[in-house]
Design an enzyme around this catalytic site. Structure first.
Site, PDB file in Angstrom:
ATOM      1  N   CYS A  16       0.829  -1.205   0.000  1.00 47.99           N
ATOM      2  CA  CYS A  16       0.000   0.000   0.000  1.00 47.99           C
ATOM      3  C   CYS A  16       0.867   1.260   0.000  1.00 47.99           C
ATOM      4  O   CYS A  16       1.544   1.538  -0.980  1.00 47.99           O
ATOM      5  CB  CYS A  16      -0.999  -0.027   1.148  1.00 47.99           C
ATOM      6  N   HIS A  58      -3.766  -5.140   0.548  1.00 57.24           N
ATOM      7  CA  HIS A  58      -3.327  -5.372   1.930  1.00 57.24           C
ATOM      8  C   HIS A  58      -3.244  -6.869   2.262  1.00 57.24           C
ATOM      9  O   HIS A  58      -4.130  -7.427   2.917  1.00 57.24           O
ATOM     10  CB  HIS A  58      -4.279  -4.678   2.906  1.00 57.24           C
ATOM     11  N   GLU A  61      -1.545  -8.375   4.444  1.00 55.96           N
ATOM     12  CA  GLU A  61      -1.418  -8.659   5.877  1.00 55.96           C
ATOM     13  C   GLU A  61      -2.762  -8.920   6.548  1.00 55.96           C
ATOM     14  O   GLU A  61      -2.824  -9.515   7.628  1.00 55.96           O
ATOM     15  CB  GLU A  61      -0.698  -7.494   6.584  1.00 55.96           C
TER      16      GLU A  61
END
Length: 206
Positions: A96, A185, A187
């Site tokens: 990001c 994203h 994660e």
């Protein structure tokens, strides 16, 4: 023990801890919470967060209000860390904001505001269009951001875009050490754990 240097926000710390929990031989050092000795590190993880500050951008900023909540201390640390990573041929994983930092650090520019890429209309529902010859990793991604890559740094090759507006969603270095960046994203969902596996495999080769 392999050391990954990073700067991770307070709200993201727990999700990154979960993603790296299956790699007992790897430790992530967070420069937000304390000094990180780059001389003792093996790789760089660039994560999400605030906008890149105007002093670091290689472009005019006609409306300064488009740069939101910038953190000069974080910018200074991350841009210095990218330079060190490049000098020492570290693997780099950029996520990001991290993708935007990487692109700017390598000479690229940013689109300072884009419509339709913030939740709930965009997150978890976006399709992703891979470039010809690039293996498709995911049918859709959880991208959430208001800035994006514009001029892509010459070192980076675009691997995937938003299928409607062409926003860059994934890049990889054309040559050199393992360098991979995504606008989404990974994660936040175990679905993307394979990207962390690839990164850690590159770190272990250091």
């Amino acid at each position: 023990m392999k050391v990954i240097a990073s700067w991770i926000t307070d709200e993201d710390e727990h999700v990154f801890a979960e993603r790296f929990s299956s790699y007992p031989d790897v430790i992530v050092r967070n420069a937000r919470t304390g000094p990180v000795d780059l001389a003792a590190a093996d790789a760089l993880l660039l994560t999400g967060g605030c906008d890149v500050g105007e002093p670091f951008l290689h472009q005019p900023v006609p409306d300064p209000s488009l740069v939101r909540n910038d953190e000069p201390g974080r910018d200074e640390w991350e841009f210095s860390a990218v330079a060190e990573a490049r000098r020492r041929n570290w693997p780099i994983f950029a996520i990001c904001r991290g993708l935007q930092v990487l692109n700017v650090a390598l000479g690229g520019t940013l689109r300072l505001d884009i419509p339709g890429h913030t939740k709930p209309t965009h997150e978890n529902v976006q399709q992703i269009a891979y470039e010809t010859g690039v293996p498709a990793l995911f049918a859709g991604v959880n991208s959430e951001h208001h800035q994006a890559l514009d001029v892509v740094a010459s070192l980076l090759v675009v691997e995937a875009r938003h299928p409607v507006d062409g926003v860059v969603e994934q890049v990889r270095a054309a040559s050199g050490p393992w360098t991979f960046g995504v606008q989404y994203h990974p994660e936040r969902d175990v679905l993307y754990q394979g990207l962390f596996d690839d990164f850690v495999a590159a770190v272990r080769r250091q």
